[in-house]
Design a protein around this motif. Sequence first.
Motif, PDB file in Angstrom:
ATOM      1  N   MET A  37     -36.280 -23.254  36.693  1.00  0.00           N
ATOM      2  CA  MET A  37     -36.708 -22.821  38.018  1.00  0.00           C
ATOM      3  C   MET A  37     -35.785 -21.718  38.505  1.00  0.00           C
ATOM      4  O   MET A  37     -34.566 -21.804  38.342  1.00  0.00           O
ATOM      5  N   ASN A  38     -36.360 -20.679  39.066  1.00  0.00           N
ATOM      6  CA  ASN A  38     -35.575 -19.591  39.618  1.00  0.00           C
ATOM      7  C   ASN A  38     -36.098 -19.224  40.994  1.00  0.00           C
ATOM      8  O   ASN A  38     -37.291 -19.388  41.293  1.00  0.00           O
ATOM      9  N   SER A  78     -32.100 -20.064  24.497  1.00  0.00           N
ATOM     10  CA  SER A  78     -32.681 -18.974  25.282  1.00  0.00           C
ATOM     11  C   SER A  78     -32.617 -19.295  26.770  1.00  0.00           C
ATOM     12  O   SER A  78     -32.893 -20.427  27.184  1.00  0.00           O
ATOM     13  N   THR A  79     -32.281 -18.292  27.536  1.00  0.00           N
ATOM     14  CA  THR A  79     -32.321 -18.409  28.994  1.00  0.00           C
ATOM     15  C   THR A  79     -33.529 -17.693  29.579  1.00  0.00           C
ATOM     16  O   THR A  79     -33.879 -17.929  30.731  1.00  0.00           O
ATOM     17  N   THR A  80     -34.153 -16.826  28.805  1.00  0.00           N
ATOM     18  CA  THR A  80     -35.361 -16.118  29.228  1.00  0.00           C
ATOM     19  C   THR A  80     -36.310 -16.011  28.044  1.00  0.00           C
ATOM     20  O   THR A  80     -35.888 -15.673  26.934  1.00  0.00           O
ATOM     21  N   ASP A 114     -29.899 -12.600  35.543  1.00  0.00           N
ATOM     22  CA  ASP A 114     -30.921 -11.557  35.725  1.00  0.00           C
ATOM     23  C   ASP A 114     -30.606 -10.289  34.926  1.00  0.00           C
ATOM     24  O   ASP A 114     -30.915  -9.167  35.336  1.00  0.00           O
ATOM     25  N   GLU A 115     -30.005 -10.458  33.763  1.00  0.00           N
ATOM     26  CA  GLU A 115     -29.677  -9.296  32.931  1.00  0.00           C
ATOM     27  C   GLU A 115     -30.931  -8.579  32.460  1.00  0.00           C
ATOM     28  O   GLU A 115     -31.030  -7.353  32.535  1.00  0.00           O
ATOM     29  N   ALA A 169     -45.735  -3.841  27.289  1.00  0.00           N
ATOM     30  CA  ALA A 169     -45.528  -4.716  26.135  1.00  0.00           C
ATOM     31  C   ALA A 169     -45.107  -6.112  26.576  1.00  0.00           C
ATOM     32  O   ALA A 169     -45.418  -7.095  25.910  1.00  0.00           O
ATOM     33  N   ILE A 170     -44.372  -6.200  27.686  1.00  0.00           N
ATOM     34  CA  ILE A 170     -43.920  -7.490  28.204  1.00  0.00           C
ATOM     35  C   ILE A 170     -44.861  -7.905  29.324  1.00  0.00           C
ATOM     36  O   ILE A 170     -44.864  -7.319  30.397  1.00  0.00           O
ATOM     37  N   GLN A 171     -45.658  -8.910  29.052  1.00  0.00           N
ATOM     38  CA  GLN A 171     -46.674  -9.318  30.009  1.00  0.00           C
ATOM     39  C   GLN A 171     -46.117 -10.280  31.061  1.00  0.00           C
ATOM     40  O   GLN A 171     -46.511 -10.234  32.221  1.00  0.00           O
ATOM     41  N   LYS A 172     -45.199 -11.161  30.663  1.00  0.00           N
ATOM     42  CA  LYS A 172     -44.613 -12.112  31.599  1.00  0.00           C
ATOM     43  C   LYS A 172     -43.201 -12.462  31.169  1.00  0.00           C
ATOM     44  O   LYS A 172     -42.824 -12.278  30.006  1.00  0.00           O
ATOM     45  N   MET A 173     -42.444 -12.976  32.140  1.00  0.00           N
ATOM     46  CA  MET A 173     -41.086 -13.454  31.878  1.00  0.00           C
ATOM     47  C   MET A 173     -40.981 -14.894  32.370  1.00  0.00           C
ATOM     48  O   MET A 173     -41.503 -15.245  33.435  1.00  0.00           O
TER      49      MET A 173
END
Length: 585
Positions: A367-368, A203-205, A248-249, A267-271
């Motif tokens: 890190m981004n 996974s990248t995200t 950043d897809e 539904a998506i609280q954090k990335m």
Amino acid sequence: QQPKTVDMLIPSRQFTFLVRIVALLIFFFTAITVTTGFSVKSSVPVVTCSSTANNNNHDIKNERRVFVGGLRQVGEEDDKEEDVETKLQLDLERRYGPISNVFVLRKTSAKPYAFVDFVHAASAQQAIQAYSSSPGATDVNINNNNNATDANNKDEGGQENFPLYREIKAAKTIVPHKRIKSLQRKTLTQSDFNTKHEIATSSTTLLHVQKSHVHRVMSFLEFHNIKVTGHYVCGGVAIVGVQEEEEDEVRSFLRGLEDTIPIFHRAIQKMYHVNPAQMVVEELEEQETAYQKVIQLLQKLTKSTTTTPRVRFNTFPPSKAQELILYLEHNFPQLSHLLAPTSCTHILNVVKIPTTLRNSNLWCIGMNQVTTADPSQNMKTKDLICRAQSKLQEAFARYNYALPDAATTSQNRLVAVDCGAAPGGWTQFLAMTVQCKRIYSIDPGELDPIIFNTHHGDERVVQHLQIKVEDAMSEILQLEKECGGNQKSPMVDIWVSDMCLYQMSQQVDLMLQAREVGIVGEGTFFVLTLKCNMGHSREAFDEQVAIQCDRLLSLGNSGGVVRDLQTIHLFSNRGGERTILGYLT
């Protein structure tokens, strides 16, 4: 002289307590003895008999072991337990060959039985075959009809007596129940670790998702060709792994949904943007291994930039952020000046993935650089009359319904019916976004006054019918006749309903009733919210909805009364709600 009181005859409390303890000990000892079935003199592995003589799965030891059932009980012909064991061994050795061990087990509720180990496997097979030549016979018939067992009814003097044993079968070792549970736990534990390891390494995200929305989010992402690596549940939330083909897809994808499906961001609280190469396997609870990886990234960042970077920790669980800060200040105070909760230039993502494997956890680190605001953190909120309005907005967006553009002429505008309209969220969407020229909002309740501000020319778009849907059909027919709408078929172009009914099937019944009277017909677009009031699982809800869909697809003579039917579990739906959309035929 005073008479003796009753209290003098009552035993002391200490004596009563001691009696109870002894009674409990006797009870537990008796229960253990009955359930285990072992005699005091012998103990053997747990085994059972199999009904077939030939079992290729037995190991060498089991090939030499047989089950001997229906042993003669003490008191029938023998005075001691040793007499039965000795006679059994002598009889089987004389008939089939040498024996290495004999284990006799006695229970209070059944005749004793034994497990006998022959020296040679051929001897055991010969004994089994001798007793399997009459497969349909009972135990007594076998002893009476089989030549190999007639002698069991006689002792050495040739006199008739109780049979020494009644059957011989192949024995099969059974793994104890506790061991089976232990093996199952180990298998599940290893499977859980493998699943999470796959998420961490591919996974990248990582998406922090509400537990109730996890399956909807995964199916929605996969529908839009975004690769999902897996998910796991941690408490009331879930972590979904995503593998991005381009940088950043996911962020770009979420940004594109801000206007069409804004509810998706709830539904998506954090990335968490992570680097699979930075994944750390923590063993023996040595979480400093992961913390050291964080320190290495900070040190590398300071060397690669000319200006002083500002870093914010983005962790899961959130409590790990404070632990990281304390570790950094205590061991590397020279790096503590890099931390900045706001106005940061970089985000350091740290996600701890707990596993059921003992003393092992996975850490995903990455890190981004901060470029734009995270769309999942800054969702645009619009003024909605009610939460239900987002249902219809999402339904039209996900079905790809062609909304009218600014060049649409007034003659081509649509007529819609909104069943269960109060307080008016769906009606507002039909009036403002779909730009219907006439909307019949049916609900005995009151509508928000802002709904009536929409006009088409001199006519008000919304007409509120404060009656039941069944009673409103005749009035709609009369109103459309007065407006000249009876010249087209069907009269209504869009039929939507978000009513909460006692029976879910009533949603479909009302639409079919409107079809019979001519209000809706071929080409009418419909959106129905089916609210399940039975069951608790996602599978149970899907099954109930599938019954209603099959019903629509089976009616009529040409394969149903609908086309392009879709069932969607919207992000705006509750757990027991499903939305079906399509066109009538």
